[in-house]
Design a protein around this motif. Structure first.
Motif, mmCIF file in Angstrom:
data_model
loop_
_atom_site.group_PDB
_atom_site.id
_atom_site.type_symbol
_atom_site.label_atom_id
_atom_site.label_comp_id
_atom_site.label_asym_id
_atom_site.label_seq_id
_atom_site.Cartn_x
_atom_site.Cartn_y
_atom_site.Cartn_z
ATOM 1 N N ALA A 160 -43.280 23.612 -13.301
ATOM 2 C CA ALA A 160 -43.892 23.113 -12.073
ATOM 3 C C ALA A 160 -43.672 21.624 -11.857
ATOM 4 O O ALA A 160 -43.985 21.097 -10.786
ATOM 5 N N ALA A 161 -43.137 20.930 -12.876
ATOM 6 C CA ALA A 161 -43.005 19.471 -12.812
ATOM 7 C C ALA A 161 -41.743 19.077 -12.065
ATOM 8 O O ALA A 161 -40.658 19.026 -12.634
ATOM 9 N N THR A 162 -41.876 18.789 -10.783
ATOM 10 C CA THR A 162 -40.734 18.368 -9.972
ATOM 11 C C THR A 162 -41.071 17.061 -9.267
ATOM 12 O O THR A 162 -42.238 16.747 -9.032
ATOM 13 N N GLY A 163 -40.050 16.294 -8.953
ATOM 14 C CA GLY A 163 -40.256 15.028 -8.252
ATOM 15 C C GLY A 163 -41.208 14.125 -9.015
ATOM 16 O O GLY A 163 -41.141 14.006 -10.230
ATOM 17 N N ASP A 164 -42.131 13.513 -8.280
ATOM 18 C CA ASP A 164 -43.107 12.612 -8.898
ATOM 19 C C ASP A 164 -44.451 13.294 -9.128
ATOM 20 O O ASP A 164 -45.431 12.629 -9.448
ATOM 21 N N ARG A 165 -44.494 14.605 -8.997
ATOM 22 C CA ARG A 165 -45.778 15.288 -9.110
ATOM 23 C C ARG A 165 -46.244 15.459 -10.551
ATOM 24 O O ARG A 165 -47.424 15.637 -10.798
ATOM 25 N N GLY A 166 -45.324 15.438 -11.492
ATOM 26 C CA GLY A 166 -45.727 15.657 -12.872
ATOM 27 C C GLY A 166 -46.429 16.994 -13.025
ATOM 28 O O GLY A 166 -45.950 18.018 -12.553
ATOM 29 N N ALA A 167 -47.604 16.974 -13.642
ATOM 30 C CA ALA A 167 -48.343 18.211 -13.895
ATOM 31 C C ALA A 167 -49.391 18.494 -12.824
ATOM 32 O O ALA A 167 -50.201 19.409 -12.978
ATOM 33 N N ARG A 168 -49.372 17.743 -11.735
ATOM 34 C CA ARG A 168 -50.434 17.855 -10.734
ATOM 35 C C ARG A 168 -50.590 19.278 -10.207
ATOM 36 O O ARG A 168 -51.699 19.809 -10.125
ATOM 37 N N ALA A 169 -49.474 19.901 -9.836
ATOM 38 C CA ALA A 169 -49.548 21.247 -9.258
ATOM 39 C C ALA A 169 -50.092 22.248 -10.275
ATOM 40 O O ALA A 169 -50.906 23.118 -9.942
#
Length: 202
Positions: A160-169
């Motif tokens: 799920a870690a894409t772009g600048d989101r890290g583990a947020r999603a």
């Protein structure tokens, strides 16, 4: 209370320090000076002071300079050649490196949050209770950093870690399982993102 007698034997620190500092005119955050030393060295020192025994550091922009300027002791240094893609790529690189060790959890610490000290890290570390753990520091009830991911979650987080989101999603999708540890009384969770934020550095 945790059921693990000594969480430091199973939890590895993971410092994300690869970014290029685009909003800071291309100055990598890892190399910004704080209290006379590079910010990445400060971050490692915070984890050490909190009792984290083994630490992986993900480097990217000007990685060789970071290796030369910062005293990172016996940290495992992980190169992320895809650092320009955002924090997600660094989190994936770090978790992949940890997957080759016997660590059962990763305590993720961002290089650009010098207002978060050993007290907050130690609180999150103490909340570890096994490889299914999902723990996050909270500030007046709002989830922040550092965060701790048990190994059972690493594959899902990496996916799920894409772009600048890290583990947020991933954390949002598993919100009911995340244990929040209040840290507002011992830490200030500001980021060093812009020129104005440089005033936080000492």
């Amino acid at each position: 209370m945790t059921d693990i007698e000594d969480p430091t034997t199973e939890v590895a620190g993971l410092v994300l320090a690869a970014g290029g500092g685009r909003r800071l005119g291309g100055r990598p955050k890892a190399l910004l000076e704080h209290r006379g030393r590079p910010l990445v060295e400060h971050a490692v020192g915070v984890l050490r002071a909190a009792g984290v025994g083994r630490i992986h550091v993900v480097l990217g922009a000007r990685a060789e300079e970071a290796r030369e300027r910062a005293d990172l002791g016996d940290c495992v240094l992980v190169d992320n050649p895809r650092w320009a893609e955002g924090m997600g790529s660094s989190l994936r690189a770090g978790l992949a490196a940890l997957a080759r060790t016997d660590a059962r959890a990763a305590l993720v610490f961002l290089v650009d949050q010098p207002g978060i000290g050993p007290e907050a890290v130690a609180r999150v570390l103490r909340a570890y209770d096994g490889e299914n753990a999902l723990v996050s520091a909270a500030y007046d009830g709002t989830r922040g950093h550092p965060v701790l991911f048990g190994a059972a979650h690493w594959a899902g987080i990496a996916a799920a870690a894409t772009g600048d989101r890290g583990a947020r999603a991933y954390l949002k999708a598993h919100g009911g399982a995340v244990r929040l540890v209040e840290c507002a009384d011992v830490a200030r969770p500001y980021d060093i993102d812009t020129e104005a934020d440089l005033s936080h550095l000492e």
